[in-house]
Design an enzyme around this catalytic site. Structure first.
Site, PDB file in Angstrom:
ATOM      1  N   TYR A  82       2.908  -4.140  14.485  1.00 45.25           N
ATOM      2  CA  TYR A  82       2.756  -4.779  12.927  1.00 45.25           C
ATOM      3  C   TYR A  82       2.150  -6.075  13.190  1.00 45.25           C
ATOM      4  CZ  TYR A  82       4.712  -0.575  11.114  1.00 45.25           C
ATOM      5  OH  TYR A  82       4.882   0.749  10.911  1.00 45.25           O
ATOM      6  N   ARG A 100      -1.316  -5.396  13.427  1.00 45.32           N
ATOM      7  CA  ARG A 100      -2.009  -4.956  11.818  1.00 45.32           C
ATOM      8  C   ARG A 100      -1.704  -6.297  11.041  1.00 45.32           C
ATOM      9  NH1 ARG A 100       0.708  -0.027   9.009  1.00 45.32           N
ATOM     10  NH2 ARG A 100      -1.015  -0.324   7.982  1.00 45.32           N
ATOM     11  N   ASN A 105      -0.625   0.893   0.471  1.00 47.50           N
ATOM     12  CA  ASN A 105      -1.165   0.022   1.523  1.00 47.50           C
ATOM     13  C   ASN A 105      -0.041  -0.909   1.610  1.00 47.50           C
ATOM     14  OD1 ASN A 105      -3.395   1.747   1.586  1.00 47.50           O
ATOM     15  ND2 ASN A 105      -4.613   0.472   0.214  1.00 47.50           N
ATOM     16  N   HIS A 134       5.162   1.005  -0.183  1.00 45.90           N
ATOM     17  CA  HIS A 134       5.622   1.288   1.231  1.00 45.90           C
ATOM     18  C   HIS A 134       5.648  -0.181   1.864  1.00 45.90           C
ATOM     19  CE1 HIS A 134       3.508   5.537   1.211  1.00 45.90           C
ATOM     20  NE2 HIS A 134       4.599   5.562   0.675  1.00 45.90           N
ATOM     21  N   CYS A 184      21.464  -7.608   5.638  1.00 41.49           N
ATOM     22  CA  CYS A 184      21.697  -7.977   4.246  1.00 41.49           C
ATOM     23  C   CYS A 184      20.373  -7.649   3.181  1.00 41.49           C
ATOM     24  CB  CYS A 184      21.967  -9.471   4.211  1.00 41.49           C
ATOM     25  SG  CYS A 184      20.863 -10.556   4.215  1.00 41.49           S
ATOM     26  N   ASN A 206     -12.220   9.492  -4.187  1.00 41.87           N
ATOM     27  CA  ASN A 206     -11.867   9.586  -2.805  1.00 41.87           C
ATOM     28  C   ASN A 206     -13.396   9.865  -2.133  1.00 41.87           C
ATOM     29  OD1 ASN A 206      -9.740   9.316  -1.480  1.00 41.87           O
ATOM     30  ND2 ASN A 206      -8.939  11.374  -1.737  1.00 41.87           N
ATOM     31  N   LEU A 207     -13.347   9.643  -0.839  1.00 44.57           N
ATOM     32  CA  LEU A 207     -14.633   9.894   0.064  1.00 44.57           C
ATOM     33  C   LEU A 207     -14.528  11.243   0.274  1.00 44.57           C
ATOM     34  CD1 LEU A 207     -16.924   8.412   1.317  1.00 44.57           C
ATOM     35  CD2 LEU A 207     -15.603   8.025   3.403  1.00 44.57           C
ATOM     36  N   ALA A 215     -15.137   3.953  -2.455  1.00 43.52           N
ATOM     37  CA  ALA A 215     -14.420   3.349  -3.360  1.00 43.52           C
ATOM     38  C   ALA A 215     -15.187   2.158  -4.032  1.00 43.52           C
ATOM     39  CB  ALA A 215     -13.024   2.939  -2.830  1.00 43.52           C
TER      40      ALA A 215
END
Length: 232
Positions: free
Chosen positions: A55, A58, A91, A108, A119, A200-201, A218
């Site tokens: 991550y 990313r 995303n 997400h 916590c 959508n593609l 898009a």
């Protein structure tokens, strides 16, 4: 219908044109790892360093990414449409926000957010997180990326479902249609009579459930659709 209530769902396809890879991209970050290892609570428990490093990579990639015309068009729709516009994204990047969208629901989670596993406190994630970082609220060494992993419940589902029940228009952009519960949104919207459109593609797994489809990039289909909604 003067001011239709609109719910928009975006997926990886809208960010792909900004250079952020999808699950299916060969040679991208996802191609180097098994989903079970980097996108599940069990994977984090087994090898937290691997997950944190994944991550971090990313997050660094997303920090460099620039929104495209699709993101910009949705920000324009939120700014100019007099009715309700709920922008929900699968995303975890912040390209919608970079484009100027004022209110984005990240079902997400988000790369730029950290979460305490003890916590559930959230705080801005540093560009590079480390295993065992302490929570600023409870001081437990349980910081993790604020990402909804497979097997976990997406965020703000009640708000999303309520918006879908009141929607006049539902649009899905750049989504695969094979990740639930998001893949079921079109059925919920259609059930209450909302007009449904997919951009959508490639056709999604749920393309047959949509009234209208606008195939293509898009960056091209979304500005055209937004212009049709705004009458410009």
């Amino acid at each position: 219908m003067a001011h239709p209530s609109i719910v928009i769902l975006t997926g990886a396809g809208i960010s792909a044109e900004s250079g952020l890879g999808t699950f299916r991209d060969e040679g991208g970050l996802w191609a180097q790892h098994r989903i079970e290892d980097v996108a599940t609570p069990e994977g984090f428990a087994r090898n937290p360093q691997l997950v944190v490093d994944f991550y971090n990579a990313r997050r660094a990639q997303a920090a460099e990414a620039v929104p495209n015309a699709g993101h910009a068009a949705l920000a324009r729709l939120q700014a100019e449409h007099p009715g309700d516009v709920l922008l929900v994204t699968q995303n975890v990047d912040d390209l919608h926000e970079k484009a100027g969208s004022p209110d984005v629901l990240h079902m997400h989670g988000a790369l730029n957010s950290a979460l305490c596993g003890a916590c559930e406190q959230r705080w801005p994630a540093p560009l590079e997180m480390h295993v065992g970082e302490a929570c600023p609220q409870c001081d437990a060494p349980t910081a993790r990326p604020d990402i909804v992993w497979f097997g976990e419940i997406p965020y703000q589902m009640e708000r999303i479902e309520q918006a879908l029940l009141n929607a006049d228009i539902f649009a899905a952009i750049g989504t695969s249609g094979n990740v639930y519960p998001a893949a079921g949104f079109v059925q919920m919207a259609a059930h209450v009579g909302a007009k449904t459109v997919e951009m959508n593609l490639d056709p999604s797994e749920t393309v047959a459930l949509f009234e209208e489809t606008r195939p293509g990039k898009a960056s091209e289909t979304v500005p055209e659709w937004v212009a049709s909604i705004l009458g410009s």
